[in-house]
Design an enzyme around this catalytic site. Structure first.
Site, PDB file in Angstrom:
ATOM      1  N   THR A 165      61.951  71.100  40.886  1.00 50.13           N
ATOM      2  CA  THR A 165      62.803  71.575  41.961  1.00 50.13           C
ATOM      3  C   THR A 165      63.688  72.740  41.510  1.00 50.13           C
ATOM      4  OG1 THR A 165      62.821  69.305  42.682  1.00 50.13           O
ATOM      5  CG2 THR A 165      64.726  70.611  43.341  1.00 50.13           C
ATOM      6  N   ARG A 193      55.465  61.699  51.472  1.00 50.71           N
ATOM      7  CA  ARG A 193      56.415  61.257  50.436  1.00 50.71           C
ATOM      8  C   ARG A 193      57.599  62.238  50.382  1.00 50.71           C
ATOM      9  NH1 ARG A 193      58.964  63.782  45.909  1.00 50.71           N
ATOM     10  NH2 ARG A 193      59.521  62.204  44.390  1.00 50.71           N
ATOM     11  N   VAL A 194      58.785  61.695  50.424  1.00 47.12           N
ATOM     12  CA  VAL A 194      59.986  62.520  50.291  1.00 47.12           C
ATOM     13  C   VAL A 194      60.785  61.992  49.108  1.00 47.12           C
ATOM     14  CG1 VAL A 194      62.152  63.216  51.395  1.00 47.12           C
ATOM     15  CG2 VAL A 194      60.069  63.057  52.760  1.00 47.12           C
ATOM     16  N   GLY A 195      61.267  62.887  48.277  1.00 46.14           N
ATOM     17  CA  GLY A 195      62.038  62.491  47.101  1.00 46.14           C
ATOM     18  C   GLY A 195      63.537  62.582  47.353  1.00 46.14           C
ATOM     19  N   ASP A 196      64.258  62.830  46.285  1.00 49.19           N
ATOM     20  CA  ASP A 196      65.725  62.839  46.346  1.00 49.19           C
ATOM     21  C   ASP A 196      66.325  64.069  46.998  1.00 49.19           C
ATOM     22  OD1 ASP A 196      64.598  64.162  43.931  1.00 49.19           O
ATOM     23  OD2 ASP A 196      66.677  64.821  43.710  1.00 49.19           O
ATOM     24  N   THR A 216      67.458  67.466  39.773  1.00 55.78           N
ATOM     25  CA  THR A 216      66.050  67.803  39.648  1.00 55.78           C
ATOM     26  C   THR A 216      65.374  66.736  38.786  1.00 55.78           C
ATOM     27  OG1 THR A 216      64.529  69.375  38.612  1.00 55.78           O
ATOM     28  CG2 THR A 216      66.771  69.432  37.813  1.00 55.78           C
ATOM     29  N   GLY A 217      64.062  66.636  38.956  1.00 57.21           N
ATOM     30  CA  GLY A 217      63.324  65.641  38.179  1.00 57.21           C
ATOM     31  C   GLY A 217      62.732  64.578  39.085  1.00 57.21           C
ATOM     32  N   GLY A 219      62.361  62.185  41.601  1.00 64.07           N
ATOM     33  CA  GLY A 219      63.215  61.865  42.738  1.00 64.07           C
ATOM     34  C   GLY A 219      63.448  60.382  42.923  1.00 64.07           C
TER      35      GLY A 219
HETATM   36  N1  GLY Z   1      63.218  66.007  42.580  1.00 61.14           N
HETATM   37  C1  GLY Z   1      62.261  66.394  43.526  1.00 61.14           C
HETATM   38  C2  GLY Z   1      61.395  65.316  43.989  1.00 61.14           C
HETATM   39  O1  GLY Z   1      61.293  64.282  43.339  1.00 61.14           O
HETATM   40  O2  GLY Z   1      60.793  65.469  45.033  1.00 61.14           O
END
Ligand code: GLY
Length: 303
Positions: A165, A193-196, A216-217, A219
């Site tokens: 990210t 799929r949605v992350g953080d 970042t990283g 999620g």
């Molecule tokens: N940090 C971005 C994600 O996991 O989508």
């Protein structure tokens, strides 16, 4: 009262294997310089963060905008969060047809009474606000397309985190704090799929009273612990950003075996912070002399 502006950007915590580090560092430097050019003449933290993030979204080496990882169906789905120090935000998730997800997230904040739009509805909102819609394939680099074709039909996703990210955190002359974060997610993620990143307090956070952060990283690890809120709250009582960033990542490491995350921070006191628990995390920041500095991995930054 005038505050000394502060600015830091990241290009994503990850492995960064087989990349030309000079090109990666040139990318984050260019983003930091563009944001700083706005801040140093009295421009707003929001404009600086949006500009810097747009530059990284345009850059093929970073996982945001053009250059995003494709999902398991070969499409780009992007998430972004524009977090304002007044504890307001705009977020989008799984958007497919805009070039700059962070700009759409900012429009959610400034042009709607809502906080968060997803999927087709977010793309439709973009069109209704005059943002040009583009074909999804225009966001896919030739390299990413080739990797997808190579792996098509294979069940297992690409191992590891890849790159990451992008994000920026700024404190402007008026003492206002903004954090911007934009991503194409993780390699070969499942559709939907949605992350953080778009989750306020997880992928980003800003509070004019304390400071701001962009994460970042992986999620799934960041969103379980609301990493950015945790880190910013760690600045209460005047704790500098670097101490708070380290404490937040140390805490995650006590709770899960391999957090694989990173964070950048700015405190209202002007302190900067950055930590990662991945192999690398390219960052660029503006030093006390107004010069842009950049580095690929932790080396006592801001200690
Ligand atoms: N940090 C971005 C994600 O996991 O989508």
């Amino acid at each position: 009262m005038t505050t000394s502006p502060r600015f830091i950007v990241h290009g994503g915590a990850g492995e960064w294997l087989n990349f030309d580090e000079d090109q990666v560092l040139a990318g984050v430097r260019a983003a930091a310089q563009a944001g700083w050019d706005i801040l140093k003449v009295g421009g707003s933290a929001g404009d600086a963060c949006e500009k810097a993030t747009n530059i990284l979204e345009d850059h093929p080496l970073f996982d945001a905008g053009y250059g995003s990882f494709v999902n398991s169906e070969g499409e780009v789905e992007m998430d972004a969060l524009f977090a304002d120090g007044s504890i307001r935000y705009g977020a989008v998730a799984a958007v497919r047809r805009v070039r700059y997800a962070i700009s759409l997230a900012r429009l959610v904040l400034t042009k709607t009474d809502n906080c968060f739009f997803v999927g087709d509805g977010a793309d439709q909102l973009a069109a209704s606000l005059g943002v040009p819609l583009i074909p999804n394939i225009d966001l896919v680099t030739e390299k990413e397309y080739a990797l997808f074709r190579e792996r098509e039909g294979q069940r297992a996703p690409r191992p590891g985190l890849g790159t990451g990210t992008v994000g920026a955190v700024a404190l402007d002359q008026s003492g206002h704090m903004v954090s911007a974060t934009s991503t194409g997610g993780i390699p070969d993620k499942k559709k939907g799929r949605v992350g953080d990143t778009p989750i306020f307090g997880a992928g980003g956070y800003a509070d004019d009273v304390l400071g701001g952060a962009s994460a970042t990283g992986k999620g799934e690890n960041i969103m379980r612990f609301f990493l950015c809120k945790l880190a910013v709250d760690g600045m209460r009582g005047g704790t500098p950003a670097q101490t708070a960033a380290r404490a937040a990542l140390n805490f995650l490491a006590t709770r899960i075996p391999e957090p694989n995350v990173g964070i950048i921070m700015v405190g209202v006191d002007g302190s900067l912070g950055a930590m990662h628990s991945t192999a690398a995390m390219p960052i660029a920041w503006v030093d006390a002399g107004g010069e842009v500095q950049a580095a690929m991995r932790y080396q006592g930054w801001f200690d």
